[in-house]
Design a protein around this motif. Structure first.
Motif, short mmCIF file in Angstrom:
data_model
loop_
_atom_site.label_atom_id
_atom_site.label_comp_id
_atom_site.label_asym_id
_atom_site.label_seq_id
_atom_site.Cartn_x
_atom_site.Cartn_y
_atom_site.Cartn_z
N ARG A 17 0.83 -1.21 0.00
CA ARG A 17 0.00 0.00 0.00
C ARG A 17 0.86 1.25 0.00
NH1 ARG A 17 -5.42 -0.84 3.78
NH2 ARG A 17 -6.28 -2.60 2.59
N ALA A 18 1.98 1.21 0.71
CA ALA A 18 2.88 2.36 0.73
C ALA A 18 3.51 2.58 -0.64
CB ALA A 18 3.97 2.15 1.79
N VAL A 19 3.91 1.48 -1.29
CA VAL A 19 4.48 1.58 -2.64
C VAL A 19 3.43 2.15 -3.60
CG1 VAL A 19 5.50 0.31 -4.56
CG2 VAL A 19 6.04 -0.35 -2.21
N ALA A 20 2.21 1.65 -3.48
CA ALA A 20 1.13 2.12 -4.35
C ALA A 20 0.88 3.61 -4.14
CB ALA A 20 -0.14 1.32 -4.07
N ARG A 21 0.91 4.05 -2.89
CA ARG A 21 0.66 5.46 -2.60
C ARG A 21 1.75 6.35 -3.19
NH1 ARG A 21 -2.15 8.37 1.44
NH2 ARG A 21 -2.54 10.40 0.47
N LEU A 22 2.99 5.90 -3.07
CA LEU A 22 4.10 6.67 -3.63
C LEU A 22 3.98 6.79 -5.15
CD1 LEU A 22 7.10 5.32 -1.52
CD2 LEU A 22 6.19 7.65 -1.48
N ILE A 23 3.64 5.69 -5.81
CA ILE A 23 3.50 5.74 -7.28
C ILE A 23 2.31 6.60 -7.66
CG2 ILE A 23 3.06 4.38 -9.36
CD1 ILE A 23 4.65 2.13 -8.20
N SER A 24 1.26 6.59 -6.86
CA SER A 24 0.11 7.46 -7.13
C SER A 24 0.50 8.93 -7.02
CB SER A 24 -1.03 7.14 -6.16
OG SER A 24 -1.55 5.84 -6.39
N LEU A 25 1.35 9.26 -6.05
CA LEU A 25 1.83 10.64 -5.92
C LEU A 25 2.63 11.03 -7.16
CD1 LEU A 25 3.03 10.69 -2.18
CD2 LEU A 25 0.97 11.76 -3.13
N SER A 127 5.32 9.12 -16.44
CA SER A 127 5.82 9.02 -15.07
C SER A 127 6.61 7.74 -14.82
CB SER A 127 4.65 9.09 -14.08
OG SER A 127 3.65 8.13 -14.41
N ALA A 128 6.87 6.96 -15.86
CA ALA A 128 7.57 5.68 -15.69
C ALA A 128 8.94 5.82 -15.01
CB ALA A 128 7.72 4.98 -17.04
N PRO A 129 9.78 6.81 -15.36
CA PRO A 129 11.09 6.90 -14.70
C PRO A 129 10.98 7.06 -13.19
CG PRO A 129 11.07 8.25 -16.67
CD PRO A 129 9.65 7.80 -16.45
N GLN A 130 10.04 7.90 -12.73
CA GLN A 130 9.88 8.09 -11.29
C GLN A 130 9.26 6.87 -10.62
OE1 GLN A 130 8.78 10.59 -13.52
NE2 GLN A 130 10.69 11.71 -13.23
N VAL A 134 10.70 4.54 -7.51
CA VAL A 134 9.96 4.11 -6.32
C VAL A 134 10.19 2.63 -6.06
CG1 VAL A 134 7.65 3.74 -5.33
CG2 VAL A 134 8.19 5.90 -6.48
N LEU A 135 10.05 1.80 -7.10
CA LEU A 135 10.23 0.35 -6.94
C LEU A 135 11.67 0.01 -6.56
CD1 LEU A 135 8.10 -1.01 -9.93
CD2 LEU A 135 7.48 -0.93 -7.51
N ASP A 136 12.61 0.74 -7.12
CA ASP A 136 14.02 0.55 -6.78
C ASP A 136 14.23 0.82 -5.28
OD1 ASP A 136 16.76 0.38 -6.68
OD2 ASP A 136 17.15 1.94 -8.16
#
Length: 329
Positions: A17-25, A127-130, A134-136
């Protein structure tokens, strides 16, 4: 407001959920995006980014899922960014790739995110690079980026991945399309999927012939291998992983991996700067400065290049017009 440090810490713990939230931002270009990127910067640089591209129907999603299985068997944490076409009505993604990879949905060592292109060309979301960053930072060992499958213009992945995998399939005219699209220049590993079909050997031979006609390679240069797979049955997938690892080792040995990542960072900085500048120019619509320049162009007292130099100088505070500095009249 989001507590960014807490969110990043949770993402590092592997909380989806935290990863998802960061990617949503990231996708929403949040006002806190700068804070997010600053927090992630010291945590990145460890993941191996693999891009998968190819025409629609070659089996990109199935191949991605098979690679996830292989890497998980090796104990790797895997992140997947599956770029889907945008809806012309809502701007969202169909999430078709995520449906095809549902077998990994309950695996805590796998994070799958579908992203909409939102009109961005080249097979990737803007937004793919950012999102990769996040995943990294979230601790993924391998990040698989599957492009949308837009056809011959789908070459942007070469600039975003450490290793680019080009998938083809027999009976789809892919050999000829490869020559047209220029993918002979972006592929580090070539995969002929659906190799149980008639024509697979011919497709591999044709591709091998075209690679031989490409750029001249020295004794130590990388020559892209061609691997035949039946991803739906998992056949040949281990050979693809071996080819990827060989390419990674070659890049590390020759300093190519660092060069690619530096070039990727440079493009990201350039894109952010250009986007910011474009937004500032967009804010000028109706501004007297822009109107005054347009009137001078219309009257013939100023040419468009000189006008753009003046506009850029007023926006950046640089009094030396870029065109003049480059010797342009």
């Amino acid at each position: 407001m989001v507590d960014v440090p807490a969110l990043v810490a949770q993402a590092r713990e592997g909380r989806p959920r935290a990863v998802a939230r960061l990617i949503s931002l990231v996708e929403g270009a949040s006002p806190q995006l700068r804070e997010v990127m600053a927090a992630l910067a010291p945590l990145t640089g460890n993941a191996y980014v693999v891009g998968l591209t190819g025409s629609p129907g070659v089996g990109k999603s199935t191949s991605t899922s098979a690679l996830v299985t292989a890497y998980r068997r090796a104990g790797k944490r895997v992140g997947v960014l599956a770029v889907d076409p945008s809806s012309p009505f809502s701007g969202g993604a169909l999430l078709g790739d995520r449906v095809r990879m549902s077998e990994h949905a309950s695996d805590p060592g796998v994070y799958i995110r579908s992203m909409a292109t939102r009109g961005h060309l080249g097979g990737l979301a803007w937004s793919a690079p950012q999102a990769i960053r996040v995943l990294d930072a979230a601790g993924c060992d391998v990040i698989l980026v599957e492009t949308v499958g837009v056809g011959q213009s789908e070459v942007e992945i070469a600039g975003q991945a450490d290793t680019s995998v080009v998938l083809l399939a027999p009976g789809m005219g892919d050999g000829i399309q490869a020559a047209k699209a220029g993918i002979l220049e972006i592929g580090d590993v070539y995969v002929v999927n659906k190799a149980d079909r008639d024509g697979a050997d011919a497709t591999a031979r044709e591709l091998n012939h075209m690679l031989g006609l490409g750029e001249a390679r020295g004794p130590g240069d990388w020559r892209p291998p061609i691997v035949k797979t039946v991803a739906a049955r998992g056949e040949g997938v281990d050979e693809v992983v071996q080819a990827l690892e060989k390419h990674r080792a070659w890049m590390e040995e020759h300093g190519v991996l660092a060069e690619r990542r530096t070039a990727r960072a440079a493009r990201e900085v350039e894109t952010i700067a250009i986007t910011a500048l474009r937004e500032r120019i967009g804010d000028l619509h109706g501004d007297r400065r822009l109107d005054a320049l347009a009137e001078r162009i219309t009257s013939g007292s100023l040419d468009p290049y000189a006008a753009s130099d003046e506009l850029l100088a007023s926006l950046t505070g640089n009094r030396t017009a870029p065109g003049r500095a480059e010797g342009r009249a």
